[in-house]
Design an enzyme around this catalytic site. Structure first.
Site, mmCIF file in Angstrom:
data_model
loop_
_atom_site.group_PDB
_atom_site.id
_atom_site.type_symbol
_atom_site.label_atom_id
_atom_site.label_comp_id
_atom_site.label_asym_id
_atom_site.label_seq_id
_atom_site.Cartn_x
_atom_site.Cartn_y
_atom_site.Cartn_z
ATOM 1 N N GLY A 29 0.855 -1.193 0.000
ATOM 2 C CA GLY A 29 0.000 0.000 0.000
ATOM 3 C C GLY A 29 0.883 1.232 0.000
ATOM 4 N NE ARG A 39 14.636 15.995 -2.795
ATOM 5 C CZ ARG A 39 15.194 16.477 -1.695
ATOM 6 N NH1 ARG A 39 15.140 15.800 -0.560
ATOM 7 N NH2 ARG A 39 15.816 17.646 -1.739
ATOM 8 C CG ASP A 146 -1.949 0.120 7.739
ATOM 9 O OD1 ASP A 146 -2.739 1.032 7.463
ATOM 10 O OD2 ASP A 146 -1.841 -0.920 7.069
ATOM 11 N N GLY A 204 -10.502 14.949 19.457
ATOM 12 C CA GLY A 204 -11.403 15.051 20.609
ATOM 13 C C GLY A 204 -12.587 14.100 20.502
ATOM 14 C CD GLU A 241 -8.937 -0.770 6.982
ATOM 15 O OE1 GLU A 241 -9.643 -0.726 5.974
ATOM 16 O OE2 GLU A 241 -7.685 -0.771 6.950
ATOM 17 C CB ILE A 272 -9.285 10.653 1.260
ATOM 18 C CG1 ILE A 272 -9.861 10.509 2.660
ATOM 19 C CG2 ILE A 272 -10.373 10.728 0.223
ATOM 20 C CD1 ILE A 272 -10.494 11.796 3.146
ATOM 21 N NE ARG A 274 -2.837 3.164 -0.036
ATOM 22 C CZ ARG A 274 -3.401 2.016 -0.412
ATOM 23 N NH1 ARG A 274 -3.971 1.236 0.493
ATOM 24 N NH2 ARG A 274 -3.403 1.643 -1.660
HETATM 25 O O1 F6P Z 1 -1.775 -0.983 4.372
HETATM 26 C C1 F6P Z 1 -2.298 0.243 4.008
HETATM 27 C C2 F6P Z 1 -3.779 0.143 3.770
HETATM 28 O O2 F6P Z 1 -4.235 1.387 3.321
HETATM 29 C C3 F6P Z 1 -4.612 -0.358 4.941
HETATM 30 O O3 F6P Z 1 -4.862 0.643 5.875
HETATM 31 C C4 F6P Z 1 -5.829 -0.865 4.233
HETATM 32 O O4 F6P Z 1 -6.468 -1.867 4.994
HETATM 33 C C5 F6P Z 1 -5.277 -1.429 2.966
HETATM 34 O O5 F6P Z 1 -4.033 -0.800 2.748
HETATM 35 C C6 F6P Z 1 -6.124 -1.248 1.740
HETATM 36 O O6 F6P Z 1 -5.477 -1.882 0.701
HETATM 37 P P1 F6P Z 1 -5.938 -1.808 -0.813
HETATM 38 O O7 F6P Z 1 -5.809 -0.385 -1.254
HETATM 39 O O8 F6P Z 1 -5.007 -2.706 -1.519
HETATM 40 O O9 F6P Z 1 -7.344 -2.251 -0.833
#
Ligand code: F6P
Length: 340
Positions: A29, A39, A146, A204, A241, A272, A274
């Protein structure tokens, strides 16, 4: 001592070897700050007069021989960009030994004997396999939103992801307190609750629900009602999640609906978290780790993650990363409820 022979300095495995060329890749990910890290690796290598190659598409590209030279100019103007210019993949083929052997052959054919893998847990496991099955010196750099790698402390991308989640939570707070609604905000983290905890404390939140701690739904309902009685309007519950057997926010809604009549809303922040420009914290971390990795390779280090658990750069052996994840989350968790 023979070239290739392993030896120990202060419990660290080193390998006496003559440095040839380095390859660098991003994997798994993507995380904001991967580009800043690339870089740093490329420029540090260049400053040490080393030739550096970039692998496209993570382990998939390694198998398919997508390995090209990288110059310092090619990593210009990327420190501020999210994603990775090298792209990433989650490679199923790499789990098979025959494809790993091909990947190793592709590297050695180019006279590459050092590899830097920038990625999260799965990517570092892949790096450990290469180190075991080849004569390459391999280092990992922790990059995942994560923050789920044991012992390494902050990972590249975590701070940015938390800030992205926080911006959304601040906005939701405005509407929640105006309309007196209970908002569930689902955040990422796979099986790890650090994003929830940081977003929960800084936003909060009234409560966080994580995989790592059991949630008593009756107590949670009372907690929300008590908040209301005390005059609070609006309520924000952050849920990981991974909670409720990966049903996350949907799982929590189901449970709350069984025993309450709260006016519930749900927002899933999803991917979003990521994207976006890396924060200053992530750019600094990425730059330090990237440059240090090249230094550590030059010292002959092998099979480590280069990390910054506190302020100093440290080496964490690959073997330690397979240990069950132990984290000190309890204080953070309790703080949220104390301050709600
Ligand atoms: O490992 C990063 C992450 O964004 C997790 O938080 C999430 O569970 C997973 O990757 C989602 O992965 P993908 O984009 O492959 O569905």
């Amino acid at each position: 001592m023979e070239v290739g022979q392993e030896y120990e300095i202060k419990n660290f495995t080193h390998r006496k070897f003559s440095m040839k060329h380095i390859a660098v890749m991003t994997s798994g990910g993507d995380a904001p700050g991967m580009n800043a890290c690339l870089r740093a690796v490329v420029r540090a290598a260049h400053n040490n007069k080393l030739k550096i190659y970039g692998v496209l598409n993570g382990y998939e590209g390694l198998i398919d021989n997508q390995i090209n030279k990288l110059t310092p100019r090619e990593v210009g103007n990327i420190i501020q960009k999210g994603g990775s210019i090298l792209k990433t993949s989650r490679s199923k083929r790499f789990l098979q030994e025959k494809f790993r052997a091909l990947a190793i052959k592709n590297l050695t054919k180019k006279d590459i004997n050092s590899l830097i893998v920038i990625g999260g847990e799965g990517s570092i496991k892949g790096a450990a396999m290469i180190a075991k099955e080849s004569n390459l010196n391999v280092l990992g750099l922790p990059a995942t939103i994560d923050r789920d790698l044991p012992l390494v402390g902050p990972t590249i991308g975590f701070d940015t992801a938390v800030n992205t989640a926080l911006q959304a939570i601040d906005r939701i707070r405005d509407t929640a307190s105006t309309s007196n609604t209970v908002h569930i905000v689902e955040v990422m983290g796979r099986h790890c609750g650090w994003i929830s905890l940081y977003a929960g404390i800084s936003g909060g939140a009234e409560a966080v629900i994580l995989e790592e701690f059991d949630t008593n739904i009756k107590k949670l309902t009372k907690h929300i009602k008590d908040q209301r009685t005390s005059g609070k309007t609006g309520c924000i519950l952050i849920v990981s999640e991974g909670a409720y057997n990966a049903q996350g926010g949907d799982g929590l809604i189901k449970e709350l609906n069984k025993i309450s009549n709260f006016d519930l809303r749900i927002t899933k922040l999803g991917h979003i978290q990521r994207g976006g420009n890396p924060s200053a914290v992530d750019r600094v971390l990425a730059s330090r780790l990237g440059a240090s990795a090249v230094d550590k390779l030059l010292q002959g280090c092998n099979k480590f993650v280069v990390a910054q658990p506190k302020d100093k750069i440290e080496l964490i052996h690959f073997d330690k990363l397979v240990a069950k994840y132990q984290s000190d989350m309890k204080d953070y968790y309790e703080l949220i409820f104390k301050l709600a």
